[in-house]
Write a protein that holds these residues in place. Structure first.
Motif, PDB file in Angstrom:
ATOM      1  N   ASN A   1      -5.848   4.557   7.078  1.00 25.28           N
ATOM      2  CA  ASN A   1      -5.749   4.975   8.434  1.00 25.28           C
ATOM      3  C   ASN A   1      -6.786   5.878   8.761  1.00 25.28           C
ATOM      4  O   ASN A   1      -7.439   5.994   9.836  1.00 25.28           O
ATOM      5  N   SER A   2      -7.098   7.046   7.778  1.00 29.43           N
ATOM      6  CA  SER A   2      -8.213   7.839   8.265  1.00 29.43           C
ATOM      7  C   SER A   2      -9.705   7.154   8.134  1.00 29.43           C
ATOM      8  O   SER A   2     -10.469   7.394   9.145  1.00 29.43           O
ATOM      9  N   PHE A   3      -9.904   6.239   7.369  1.00 31.19           N
ATOM     10  CA  PHE A   3     -11.187   5.553   7.498  1.00 31.19           C
ATOM     11  C   PHE A   3     -11.325   4.816   8.828  1.00 31.19           C
ATOM     12  O   PHE A   3     -12.223   4.730   9.455  1.00 31.19           O
ATOM     13  N   GLU A   4     -10.251   4.218   9.146  1.00 32.02           N
ATOM     14  CA  GLU A   4     -10.230   2.926  10.151  1.00 32.02           C
ATOM     15  C   GLU A   4     -10.119   3.795  11.472  1.00 32.02           C
ATOM     16  O   GLU A   4     -10.680   3.526  12.516  1.00 32.02           O
ATOM     17  N   THR A   5      -9.516   5.109  11.382  1.00 29.34           N
ATOM     18  CA  THR A   5      -9.546   5.864  12.599  1.00 29.34           C
ATOM     19  C   THR A   5     -10.932   6.535  12.914  1.00 29.34           C
ATOM     20  O   THR A   5     -11.480   6.437  14.102  1.00 29.34           O
ATOM     21  N   ASP A   6     -11.838   6.884  11.880  1.00 28.94           N
ATOM     22  CA  ASP A   6     -13.154   7.223  12.126  1.00 28.94           C
ATOM     23  C   ASP A   6     -13.902   5.952  12.338  1.00 28.94           C
ATOM     24  O   ASP A   6     -14.865   6.264  13.144  1.00 28.94           O
ATOM     25  N   LEU A   7     -13.726   4.898  11.966  1.00 26.14           N
ATOM     26  CA  LEU A   7     -14.541   3.638  12.491  1.00 26.14           C
ATOM     27  C   LEU A   7     -14.330   3.504  13.888  1.00 26.14           C
ATOM     28  O   LEU A   7     -15.276   3.323  14.682  1.00 26.14           O
TER      29      LEU A   7
ATOM     30  N   GLY B   1      -2.979  -2.153  -4.675  1.00 22.05           N
ATOM     31  CA  GLY B   1      -3.061  -1.523  -3.127  1.00 22.05           C
ATOM     32  C   GLY B   1      -4.374  -0.976  -3.090  1.00 22.05           C
ATOM     33  O   GLY B   1      -4.910  -0.984  -2.055  1.00 22.05           O
ATOM     34  N   LYS B   2      -5.135  -0.582  -4.030  1.00 21.89           N
ATOM     35  CA  LYS B   2      -6.404   0.201  -3.900  1.00 21.89           C
ATOM     36  C   LYS B   2      -7.549  -1.164  -3.514  1.00 21.89           C
ATOM     37  O   LYS B   2      -8.149  -0.859  -2.721  1.00 21.89           O
ATOM     38  N   GLY B   3      -7.126  -2.064  -4.164  1.00 20.03           N
ATOM     39  CA  GLY B   3      -8.235  -3.338  -3.805  1.00 20.03           C
ATOM     40  C   GLY B   3      -7.862  -3.687  -2.632  1.00 20.03           C
ATOM     41  O   GLY B   3      -9.134  -3.955  -1.869  1.00 20.03           O
ATOM     42  N   LYS B   4      -6.684  -3.695  -2.123  1.00 20.31           N
ATOM     43  CA  LYS B   4      -6.554  -4.251  -0.752  1.00 20.31           C
ATOM     44  C   LYS B   4      -7.271  -3.167   0.308  1.00 20.31           C
ATOM     45  O   LYS B   4      -7.528  -3.554   1.382  1.00 20.31           O
ATOM     46  N   VAL B   5      -6.957  -1.848   0.075  1.00 20.73           N
ATOM     47  CA  VAL B   5      -7.619  -0.773   0.851  1.00 20.73           C
ATOM     48  C   VAL B   5      -9.067  -0.989   1.244  1.00 20.73           C
ATOM     49  O   VAL B   5      -9.542  -1.126   2.097  1.00 20.73           O
ATOM     50  N   ILE B   6      -9.860  -1.273  -0.052  1.00 16.49           N
ATOM     51  CA  ILE B   6     -10.864  -1.219  -0.104  1.00 16.49           C
ATOM     52  C   ILE B   6     -11.464  -2.531   0.797  1.00 16.49           C
ATOM     53  O   ILE B   6     -12.574  -2.502   1.359  1.00 16.49           O
TER      54      ILE B   6
ATOM     55  N   ILE C   1       0.940  -1.180   0.057  1.00 15.95           N
ATOM     56  CA  ILE C   1       0.214  -0.163  -0.039  1.00 15.95           C
ATOM     57  C   ILE C   1       0.944   1.205  -0.027  1.00 15.95           C
ATOM     58  O   ILE C   1       1.810   1.367   0.821  1.00 15.95           O
ATOM     59  N   SER C   2       0.799   2.125  -0.881  1.00 18.60           N
ATOM     60  CA  SER C   2       1.502   3.311  -0.997  1.00 18.60           C
ATOM     61  C   SER C   2       0.903   4.293   0.091  1.00 18.60           C
ATOM     62  O   SER C   2      -0.146   4.212   0.691  1.00 18.60           O
ATOM     63  N   PRO C   3       1.797   5.518   0.565  1.00 20.06           N
ATOM     64  CA  PRO C   3       1.874   6.111   1.503  1.00 20.06           C
ATOM     65  C   PRO C   3       0.306   6.897   1.510  1.00 20.06           C
ATOM     66  O   PRO C   3      -0.324   7.057   2.420  1.00 20.06           O
ATOM     67  N   ASN C   4       0.149   7.368   0.178  1.00 18.80           N
ATOM     68  CA  ASN C   4      -1.291   8.179  -0.053  1.00 18.80           C
ATOM     69  C   ASN C   4      -2.342   7.314   0.340  1.00 18.80           C
ATOM     70  O   ASN C   4      -3.320   7.457   0.903  1.00 18.80           O
ATOM     71  N   LEU C   5      -2.274   5.611  -0.249  1.00 16.25           N
ATOM     72  CA  LEU C   5      -3.388   4.999   0.201  1.00 16.25           C
ATOM     73  C   LEU C   5      -3.359   4.549   1.542  1.00 16.25           C
ATOM     74  O   LEU C   5      -4.393   4.261   2.144  1.00 16.25           O
ATOM     75  N   LEU C   6      -2.270   4.408   2.222  1.00 11.35           N
ATOM     76  CA  LEU C   6      -2.322   4.041   3.534  1.00 11.35           C
ATOM     77  C   LEU C   6      -2.969   5.541   4.648  1.00 11.35           C
ATOM     78  O   LEU C   6      -3.516   4.855   5.610  1.00 11.35           O
ATOM     79  N   SER C   7      -2.784   6.317   3.730  1.00 14.71           N
ATOM     80  CA  SER C   7      -3.357   7.623   4.816  1.00 14.71           C
ATOM     81  C   SER C   7      -4.779   7.472   4.527  1.00 14.71           C
ATOM     82  O   SER C   7      -5.383   7.626   5.489  1.00 14.71           O
ATOM     83  N   LEU C   8      -5.351   7.327   3.470  1.00 15.15           N
ATOM     84  CA  LEU C   8      -6.710   7.031   3.194  1.00 15.15           C
ATOM     85  C   LEU C   8      -7.453   6.083   4.244  1.00 15.15           C
ATOM     86  O   LEU C   8      -8.417   6.133   4.772  1.00 15.15           O
TER      87      LEU C   8
END
Length: 360
Positions: free
Chosen positions: A40-46, A195-200, A31-38
């Motif tokens: 982390n933001s989603f999981e923190t809100d969760l 990376g995007k598929g893994k994030v979603i 996962i790239s830094p940008n994707l990781l940031s997205l």
């Protein structure tokens, strides 16, 4: 609601976590830094949305209509967030590999069934309040005998103790929800994830856990059966996600409270409704003794009014969740269908796409 025997909570994923196969170590892009940031933001809100549902002092706030309203509102916000995340990721269908849409479609189809069942039960419970209000109006007339008034109170009690077939089916829906996820095992394990598929898909795991648990709590409360209450375990590879600890804290606080309520043999586990039932019992006794007072009636009337408002609030939040899920489904289906049209170079009727996704 009938007295409940002590049943162990249902453990979902007992045969293995359906999402574990989505993240094989040898089959995923980093996962790239940008994707990781997205992510982390989603999981923190969760995590924050889950923590809000954990009572600050003790379990007294659990199993109230206020808590149930907040839980349903929280679930609504989570499903809004997953749609936003997909938009932010700007996923083409080739990246989604259609799998996310199919999985989400299967999850939400059953979630819609559960929400409709919950709304049906809330309407049934609210009808009980109408029966009490009618009884109060009869009591205020000089023509109402003691026997007639007591028969109205008994009609309320029988109504509240009756069963709702739609709620009785919630356990089967929850089980089928897990089974529908398992059907994707073999196909997903053979495909590489970007990376995007893994994030979603990791975000979807969090949504699935929260959705399953909260709906199981509602199903348990409304059915009066701990058979519908689930206990979800977080696999080791997911234990460090931001929301995991908060989720376990919530679960470990709510589940014992529900089990204890069932073991006590109370008329209902919903505390607001229990207060009304207690007032009805007192009124029934005082009417038989001929010592009924206006103070007792007014206190019970107030409790019934507050109960009606509570049911309405929970019902409205459930309705918002329905609209959110339907909107998200429409958006994802439309996105996939547009890709199909571009590939084929023709305009296709949308109903075909909807039917295909439902069948999946």
């Amino acid at each position: 609601m009938s007295r409940i025997k002590d049943h162990p909570p249902r453990v979902f994923f007992r045969c293995g976590n359906p999402f574990k196969i989505l993240f094989p170590k040898t089959n995923n892009a980093r996962i790239s830094p940008n994707l990781l940031s997205l992510l982390n933001s989603f999981e923190t809100d969760l995590m924050l949305s889950i923590r809000v549902l954990i009572p600050k002092d003790d379990g007294n706030a659990i199993l109230t209509l206020s808590w149930m309203k907040e839980a349903m509102a929280s679930l609504c916000e989570t499903h809004k967030s997953i749609r936003t995340l997909v938009t932010d990721l700007e996923l083409p269908v080739s990246d989604l590999e259609e799998n996310f849409i199919y999985i989400y479609s299967g999850i939400t189809l059953k979630l819609l069934e559960l929400c409709n069942s919950f709304t049906s039960e809330l309407d049934r419970l609210n009808h009980g309040n109408l029966l009490l209000k009618f009884a109060f109006s009869k009591l205020e007339t000089s023509s109402c005998s003691e026997e007639i008034f007591l028969s109205h109170l008994e009609s309320w009690r029988q109504h509240m103790a009756s069963k709702n077939p739609r709620i009785e089916n919630c356990g089967a829906i929850l089980s089928s929800l897990v089974e529908s996820l398992k059907q994707h095992h073999h196909s997903l394990s053979k495909k590489k994830l970007s990376g995007k598929g893994k994030v979603i898909l990791r975000a979807l795991y969090g949504v699935m856990v929260k959705t399953l648990y909260i709906t199981s709590v509602f199903a348990a409360v409304f059915s009066g059966s701990s058979d519908n209450l689930c206990y979800l375990t977080i696999p080791k590879e997911m234990e460090k996600v931001p929301w995991a600890q908060a989720f376990m804290e919530l679960q470990n606080m709510v589940n014992p409270e529900i089990k204890n309520a069932f073991l006590s043999g109370r008329f209902t586990v919903i505390k607001d409704l229990e207060a009304v039932e207690s007032g009805v019992k007192k009124l029934h006794k005082t009417v038989q003794e001929g010592s009924v007072t206006n103070v007792l009636i007014e206190v019970l009337k107030k409790s019934v009014m507050e109960l009606s408002e509570g049911f309405d609030f929970v019902s409205k939040e459930t309705g918002y969740l329905l609209k959110t899920v339907i909107s998200a489904r429409d958006a994802f289906v439309g996105r996939l269908w547009t890709e199909y049209e571009e590939e084929l170079g023709v305009k296709l009727p949308m109903i075909i796409c909807v039917k295909r996704l439902v069948c999946e």
